[in-house]
Enzyme design. Structure first.
Site, mmCIF file in Angstrom:
data_model
loop_
_atom_site.group_PDB
_atom_site.id
_atom_site.type_symbol
_atom_site.label_atom_id
_atom_site.label_comp_id
_atom_site.label_asym_id
_atom_site.label_seq_id
_atom_site.Cartn_x
_atom_site.Cartn_y
_atom_site.Cartn_z
ATOM 1 N N LYS A 1 0.831 -1.214 0.000
ATOM 2 C CA LYS A 1 0.000 0.000 0.000
ATOM 3 C C LYS A 1 0.866 1.266 0.000
ATOM 4 C CE LYS A 1 -2.109 -1.117 3.863
ATOM 5 N NZ LYS A 1 -1.563 -2.423 4.266
ATOM 6 N N ARG B 1 -9.279 0.146 9.222
ATOM 7 C CA ARG B 1 -8.774 -1.212 9.405
ATOM 8 C C ARG B 1 -9.780 -2.076 10.159
ATOM 9 N NH1 ARG B 1 -3.154 -0.416 8.969
ATOM 10 N NH2 ARG B 1 -1.789 -2.139 9.494
ATOM 11 N N ARG C 1 11.904 -6.126 4.289
ATOM 12 C CA ARG C 1 11.562 -4.700 4.237
ATOM 13 C C ARG C 1 12.553 -3.851 5.029
ATOM 14 N NH1 ARG C 1 5.464 -2.856 5.030
ATOM 15 N NH2 ARG C 1 5.574 -3.666 7.160
ATOM 16 N N ARG D 1 11.814 -2.052 10.750
ATOM 17 C CA ARG D 1 10.749 -1.613 11.665
ATOM 18 C C ARG D 1 10.630 -2.553 12.854
ATOM 19 N NH1 ARG D 1 5.398 -0.472 8.286
ATOM 20 N NH2 ARG D 1 4.517 -1.753 9.921
ATOM 21 N N ARG E 1 0.196 -9.836 13.186
ATOM 22 C CA ARG E 1 -0.409 -8.813 12.309
ATOM 23 C C ARG E 1 -1.247 -9.451 11.211
ATOM 24 N NH1 ARG E 1 4.867 -5.905 10.931
ATOM 25 N NH2 ARG E 1 3.708 -4.908 9.263
#
Ligand code: ADP
Ligand code: ZN
Length: 235
Positions: free
Chosen positions: A34, A110, A149, A182, A193
């Site tokens: 996203k 969400r 990531r 992160r 998650r």
């Protein structure tokens, strides 16, 4: 205005003949792209504004605001931050926007409760919901993407060690900062998650499908292609 916008003119809602704020929601699991896709769209179209709830929260945590202090623990565990905190953050942001633009909401709503709150906020400021784009990516791919990531703490740019590598390993192309992982991108939190996404966010697919607002876009393949698919879904 609409001429320079990737969205077709009827995505602009006119109020007394003047284009006002419009909202596009990017939906998809953690790591579905996203933020990356939003970044590409915004770079090519100045009428778009990328609003990432995750970035807003991470900034609030960094600045140790009241919302940030409360949000920190939830985020570290991979749980959702309470709806009320998020709703206030987004409402404040929308209230501060002057002039016509299209908001690309990334990470919000969400939950169904957040979607209902957003309906109220949209109506309250005379905006309209243009479309909901669902980036479809299989769970195994999400896990792999999140593992690789990297983020730039300096300018917010996002990378992936193999899919979107920086020119020099570990260094941001744009600002030269050292890239970081992160805090919530560790395997245990990622599992949580994904479960939270299934339980709390997936119901939104049906919520928006029932209104005819949902556009499904395959979220795998070269990034340029995905961006093109999203553009088509919005035109
Ligand atoms: P991702 O989509 O990759 O999981 P985000 O940066 O969007 O990452 O979100 C990171 C974390 O911030 C989430 O795990 C959650 O704790 C919190 N968060 C972000 N957006 C919301 C939201 N709309 N409601 C509740 N919590 C949120
Ligand atoms: Zn940077």
């Amino acid at each position: 205005m609409a001429d320079s916008c990737i969205l077709a003119p009827d995505f602009w809602c006119a109020k007394d003949g003047v284009a006002v704020m419009n909202v596009v929601i990017l939906l998809g699991g953690p790591g579905s792209g996203k933020g990356t896709i939003a970044g590409r769209l915004v770079a090519a179209d100045r009428t778009l504004r990328h609003v990432s709830s995750g970035d807003l929260l991470r900034d609030a945590v960094k600045r140790q605001t009241a919302a940030g202090v409360e949000a920190d623990g939830y985020m570290k565990r991979g749980e959702l931050v309470p709806d009320a905190i998020i709703a206030r953050m987004i409402a404040d942001l929308m209230a501060g926007i002057a002039g016509p633009c299209t908001l690309l909401l990334d990470g919000f709503p969400r939950t169904v409760v957040q979607a209902e709150i957003l309906d109220g906020t949209i109506a309250g400021c005379g905006a309209s919901l243009a479309a909901v784009v669902l980036l479809e990516v299989a769970d195994e791919i999400l896990v792999d993407r999140i593992a690789g990531r990297r983020a730039c703490p300096g300018c917010g740019a996002g990378y992936h060690v193999t899919n979107i590598p920086p020119r020099v390993a570990g260094i941001c192309d744009a600002c030269g900062s050292a890239l970081t992982v992160r805090k919530d991108d560790n395997p245990e939190t990622v599992k949580n998650r994904l479960a939270v996404y299934q339980a709390q966010t997936v119901p939104l697919i049906e919520f928006y499908e029932a209104r005819g607002a949902l556009r499904r876009v395959p979220g795998t393949g070269p990034i340029d292609e995905i961006v093109e698919r999203v553009r088509r879904a919005l035109s």
